[in-house]
Design a protein around this motif. Sequence first.
Motif, mmCIF file in Angstrom:
data_model
loop_
_atom_site.group_PDB
_atom_site.id
_atom_site.type_symbol
_atom_site.label_atom_id
_atom_site.label_comp_id
_atom_site.label_asym_id
_atom_site.label_seq_id
_atom_site.Cartn_x
_atom_site.Cartn_y
_atom_site.Cartn_z
ATOM 1 N N LEU A 167 24.522 26.843 46.277
ATOM 2 C CA LEU A 167 25.940 26.847 45.447
ATOM 3 C C LEU A 167 26.838 25.851 45.946
ATOM 4 C CD1 LEU A 167 25.526 30.112 44.757
ATOM 5 C CD2 LEU A 167 24.489 28.849 43.581
ATOM 6 N N THR A 168 26.842 25.214 46.891
ATOM 7 C CA THR A 168 27.363 23.516 47.353
ATOM 8 C C THR A 168 27.393 22.696 46.426
ATOM 9 O OG1 THR A 168 28.558 25.700 48.538
ATOM 10 C CG2 THR A 168 30.190 23.713 48.826
ATOM 11 N N ALA A 169 28.052 21.592 46.270
ATOM 12 C CA ALA A 169 27.950 20.374 46.127
ATOM 13 C C ALA A 169 27.678 19.588 47.034
ATOM 14 C CB ALA A 169 28.766 19.777 44.618
ATOM 15 N N THR A 170 27.246 19.059 47.096
ATOM 16 C CA THR A 170 27.295 17.609 48.775
ATOM 17 C C THR A 170 29.412 17.376 48.288
ATOM 18 O OG1 THR A 170 24.768 17.657 49.143
ATOM 19 C CG2 THR A 170 26.642 15.714 49.993
ATOM 20 N N GLY A 171 29.661 16.984 49.189
ATOM 21 C CA GLY A 171 30.968 16.304 49.589
ATOM 22 C C GLY A 171 31.993 17.371 49.121
ATOM 23 N N MET A 172 32.106 18.744 48.657
ATOM 24 C CA MET A 172 33.240 19.235 47.259
ATOM 25 C C MET A 172 33.476 20.074 48.906
ATOM 26 S SD MET A 172 31.999 22.410 45.384
ATOM 27 C CE MET A 172 33.114 23.621 44.622
ATOM 28 N N VAL A 173 35.113 19.777 48.467
ATOM 29 C CA VAL A 173 35.868 20.659 49.232
ATOM 30 C C VAL A 173 36.030 21.967 48.734
ATOM 31 C CG1 VAL A 173 38.500 20.655 50.070
ATOM 32 C CG2 VAL A 173 36.794 18.651 49.757
ATOM 33 N N VAL A 174 35.342 22.783 49.825
ATOM 34 C CA VAL A 174 36.063 24.654 49.691
ATOM 35 C C VAL A 174 37.054 25.317 50.637
ATOM 36 C CG1 VAL A 174 34.661 26.044 49.107
ATOM 37 C CG2 VAL A 174 33.498 24.156 48.497
ATOM 38 N N GLY A 175 38.117 26.407 49.900
ATOM 39 C CA GLY A 175 38.942 25.877 50.620
ATOM 40 C C GLY A 175 40.057 26.152 50.214
ATOM 41 N N LEU A 180 41.946 24.796 55.452
ATOM 42 C CA LEU A 180 40.793 24.627 55.817
ATOM 43 C C LEU A 180 40.486 23.407 56.753
ATOM 44 C CD1 LEU A 180 40.555 21.824 54.437
ATOM 45 C CD2 LEU A 180 39.770 23.038 52.302
ATOM 46 N N SER A 181 39.946 23.648 56.891
ATOM 47 C CA SER A 181 39.546 22.429 58.610
ATOM 48 C C SER A 181 39.091 21.437 58.372
ATOM 49 C CB SER A 181 37.996 23.164 59.585
ATOM 50 O OG SER A 181 36.719 22.993 58.331
ATOM 51 N N PRO A 182 39.113 20.392 59.400
ATOM 52 C CA PRO A 182 38.858 18.949 59.240
ATOM 53 C C PRO A 182 37.733 18.864 58.009
ATOM 54 C CG PRO A 182 39.931 19.260 61.465
ATOM 55 C CD PRO A 182 39.704 20.424 60.746
ATOM 56 N N GLU A 183 36.520 19.537 59.246
ATOM 57 C CA GLU A 183 34.692 19.262 58.989
ATOM 58 C C GLU A 183 35.578 20.069 57.145
ATOM 59 O OE1 GLU A 183 35.490 22.844 61.322
ATOM 60 O OE2 GLU A 183 36.365 20.845 61.166
ATOM 61 N N GLN A 184 35.987 20.649 56.910
ATOM 62 C CA GLN A 184 36.084 20.582 55.293
ATOM 63 C C GLN A 184 36.200 20.163 54.533
ATOM 64 O OE1 GLN A 184 37.263 25.248 56.406
ATOM 65 N NE2 GLN A 184 36.640 25.535 54.501
ATOM 66 N N ALA A 185 37.679 19.382 54.891
ATOM 67 C CA ALA A 185 38.416 18.130 54.668
ATOM 68 C C ALA A 185 38.142 16.821 54.022
ATOM 69 C CB ALA A 185 39.502 18.269 54.917
ATOM 70 N N ARG A 186 36.574 17.159 55.113
ATOM 71 C CA ARG A 186 35.825 15.758 54.654
ATOM 72 C C ARG A 186 34.181 15.766 53.894
ATOM 73 N NH1 ARG A 186 36.804 14.963 60.513
ATOM 74 N NH2 ARG A 186 35.342 15.961 60.760
ATOM 75 N N GLY A 187 34.346 17.647 53.418
ATOM 76 C CA GLY A 187 33.377 17.985 52.780
ATOM 77 C C GLY A 187 32.426 17.971 53.449
ATOM 78 N N GLU A 188 32.400 18.178 54.673
ATOM 79 C CA GLU A 188 31.229 19.011 55.634
ATOM 80 C C GLU A 188 30.984 20.940 55.607
ATOM 81 O OE1 GLU A 188 32.600 16.898 59.466
ATOM 82 O OE2 GLU A 188 32.626 15.493 58.597
ATOM 83 N N PRO A 189 29.647 20.606 56.077
ATOM 84 C CA PRO A 189 29.504 22.158 55.823
ATOM 85 C C PRO A 189 30.996 22.704 56.593
ATOM 86 C CG PRO A 189 27.046 20.958 56.004
ATOM 87 C CD PRO A 189 28.895 19.952 56.783
ATOM 88 N N ALA A 190 30.769 24.169 56.450
ATOM 89 C CA ALA A 190 31.941 24.934 57.085
ATOM 90 C C ALA A 190 30.914 25.823 57.798
ATOM 91 C CB ALA A 190 32.955 25.426 55.829
ATOM 92 N N THR A 191 31.006 26.114 59.412
ATOM 93 C CA THR A 191 30.925 27.159 59.715
ATOM 94 C C THR A 191 31.558 28.065 60.267
ATOM 95 O OG1 THR A 191 31.787 25.537 62.270
ATOM 96 C CG2 THR A 191 29.345 24.878 60.868
ATOM 97 N N ALA A 192 31.490 28.787 61.334
ATOM 98 C CA ALA A 192 32.871 29.768 62.255
ATOM 99 C C ALA A 192 33.552 29.661 62.712
ATOM 100 C CB ALA A 192 31.361 30.684 62.624
ATOM 101 N N TYR A 223 44.037 14.065 54.420
ATOM 102 C CA TYR A 223 44.733 13.958 55.243
ATOM 103 C C TYR A 223 45.083 14.240 56.233
ATOM 104 C CZ TYR A 223 46.310 8.387 56.792
ATOM 105 O OH TYR A 223 45.709 7.938 57.650
ATOM 106 N N ARG A 224 46.254 14.968 56.100
ATOM 107 C CA ARG A 224 46.482 15.248 57.035
ATOM 108 C C ARG A 224 46.052 16.016 58.023
ATOM 109 N NH1 ARG A 224 52.262 17.293 53.642
ATOM 110 N NH2 ARG A 224 52.331 15.480 53.243
#
Length: 732
Positions: A167-175, A180-192, A223-224
Motif C-alpha cells: 500500500l506504499t508507492a515506491t519512493g513515497m515519503v511516509v511520516g 522521520l528517519s533519513p531512510e524514510q526521507a529518501r523514500g526507502e522502506p521504514a524499519t524498526a 534535506y536536513r
Amino acid sequence: MSEPLRPADPSRIAGFRLLRRLGAGGMGVVYLGRADDGTLAAVKVIRGESAGDAAFRARFAREAELARRVTNRWVVPVLGADAEAAEPWLATAFVPGPSLVEAVAEHGPLPSATARSLGRLLAEALAELHAAGLVHRDVKPGNVLLALDGPRLIDFGVARAEGDTALTATGMVVGSPGFLSPEQARGEPATAASDVFSLGGVLAYALTGRPPFGSGAPEALLYRTVHDEPELDGIEEDSRALVARCLSKDPADRPTAEDLRHLPAGDDPDGTAELPDAVARMIAARSAEGLALPEIEPTAVDGSAAPTANGGEPQDAADRRPSRRRLLLAGGALLLAAGGAGAAVLATRDDDNKPGPDRTVYVLGVHASTSAPLFSRAGERAARLAVAQHNATAGRAYDLEVRVLKDEGSAPSAQDVAGRFTADRDVIAVLGPVTELPMRTAAKVYGQAGLTHVSSTTGQQDYFLTSPKASFQTGMAHIALGGWIAMHALLTDQLGRLGVVLDRSGGTTVQDQAGLLVKQWRDSLGAQVVPRVVAEESGDGPDAVRALLAEGVTAFAYLGPLNATVAAANQLAAAGFDGPRWMQHLLYGTDFPRRAGAAGEGWYVVNATADPAALTGKAAREFTAAWRARYGQAPEPYAAEAYDSVRMMLGEFARTVPSRRGARPARAALGERMAAATYQGIDRMYLFGDYHHFDVEGEDWMNSTYAHEVRDGRFRQLGSLADLQGTGTAQG
C-alpha cells in the motif's frame, strides 16, 4: 480541548454516544464518545472523498487491525472499528491528557528525568510493536499523549508490517518531516530502526522544545534530516549521548527499542518520573472536563436505539445512560490514583489567573512559536507580568488571564493557532506572532475575525494588505537596521573598507538589510564596500570570508544565520582580523557569545531592542525591579518591547469595555483605538503609521536604536545611537 457538537453531527456512532468534537481535519472528525458502560472514547469518523476511496478504506481497515495486535500498556487500545460503514470509523480509548506538542508548547521542555522516562516507556511500546513484526512509521510528539501514569502512543494510520509495501508507492515519503528517519526521507522502506530514529527526535523535542532539524518547508526538513547533524544544544550530556545515538544517520548505529526499554529507571520506584506541575494541571483539568460533560440530547434522528424486549418502542435513553454518580466516582478514583498532585492541581491555580468573585474574566492570548524560543519566552513572561499587575489593581472592573499557544514556525500551524484564538470569544487581544512566516499567515485570520494583535518582534511591513484593521507592529522595520550599522560605524569612527557577506540562508530579512547597508556605506558615507553573496544551503560562507580577507577589508559584516555567523567569527579570529565586525540584528540575545567563545568578543549588533537593566530612566528601573521580583533575574532581550506592547493593548482595551454588566466589548473597537493611540513606553513613545507599523518622528529613532557589543561572554549595551552621537567617542 474540545468544542460542542454541531447541528449536522450525528448523536451516535454504533455503540458510542457522541458528546463533543475533539478536532477536525481534511479527512473527517474526531469526536469524544461514551459507550453505554460509561467508557470514554476518541471516535475518528472519515468523511469526504476518502470515504469513497477503496484504497483508503483498505488502509483504514489495516490501521484498526494492526492497532488491535498491540496490547502494550503504553499504546492506546482500540475499542471498535468499521471500515465498511458509510462513514468509516475507529474508536480508541480516550486519554484526557495533552499531546507532547501541547504540553511543551504551553509549558516548555520537560525535565531530563521525565523525558528519559518518557523515552523508556515509549521504547517499551515500540519494542512490542516491533516484536509483532510491525513498524509505526510516524512516531512524533503529536502522536504521544501524556497521562499521569505515563505516555500513550497513538495513530497507527501509516503503520505496516515490516516488509509490506503493497500500500506504499515506491519512493513515497511516509511520516512527518522533521521526525522521520533519513531512510524514510529518501523514500526507502521504514524499519524498526526508523522508529528509533523518530523516538530520538521526540526526545530531543521533549528536552529542548524544538525539533532536532528545525522547522520550515517539508523539503528543507527532509534535506536536513539526510545531510545535517541534529541540533542538540541545551540537552544535558548523559541524555545528549543517548539522543545522538538514536539520531544516527546509519540505522545500524542506533540502539534497538528493546535496548532503550531497559534504560535505568532512576530513583522512581515504578520507573516513571513525575510530570511537571503545570503539565499535571493540564491533565487534571482535561480529566475534570470529561467528568463534567452534560448529558447530550440527540442532534439528529438516531436509528440505532435498542428495542425493548417485547419489540415495542426503544427504552428511554436515560435508562441506558450510566449514572452521573458512577462517572464521578470513576473519575475520582482516577485522580486519587495519581496521588496528592492531582488534588493539589484542582485546588490551586496561578495567581495571574485567579478571578474575582464578581468580576468578568477576559483572556489575553500570547501567540508564540516553538521555532523562536527566545522571542516566545520574553513575550509570555512580559504578558504574565503585565496581567499580574492589572489583577493586583484595587477596584478593577474585570480580571485578566493569559493563554499561550505556540505555532511550529510554519504557515499551517500559525493559522491553526490564530483560528483557535479567534474562535474563543473570551480572547480580547493577542501578543504575537513572533516571526515573519507565522505573522504573514495569522494576520489574515486575525483580520477576518477583527481580533487585534500586536507583534513586537516582526519587522516586515506589508501585513496591512491582508489585515488593515487588526494587525499592528511595535518592532522596527528589518530593512532599516542595515542602514543603522552604517550609522553606528560613522558615530564610532569605524568606517573603513567594509566586507559584507549576504548569506541567503538567513532569509529575506538579511537580504533586505544587506542591500541597504551596501548602499548607505558606499553612497551616503562615501566609504568602500566589497559585497559577497552566499547561496542558500550552499555552505560557501567560508569561501566568501576568505575572498573578502584577500580583498584587504578593514571592517566586516556577516549577515546570515547563527551557525554561519559563529563559523565566520572563528574564521576571522583564526586569520587575526581585529577590525570592527557586525552581525544581523536577530542574533541579539542568542547564544552567539557562548558558541563563538573568544572569537565572538568585540562583535557588534545594532537593533531596536533595549536592555532595560542598562537604562537609567525611572520606567526602566521600575520595570527591571518588577521583573526581578517575579522571575529572579534581569529582563531578557525583547522583554521590554513585548511588555510595552501588552500594556498599550490593555490600556486601550480598558476604554472599550462597556459599563453595562454582562455586555461584551466589540472586538473591532480595540483596533480602531490602537490605530490612533500613543503610548509612552519604557524607553520610547509608541504610535502607529498608516500601515500600523511602529512610527517615528524626526530623530526619535536614534533614541531607541541601540548598539550592543559581545564582551566577557555576553551582549552588553553600549548605548543608543543618540547617546553615541552625543559623546562622539568610540565605544569599543
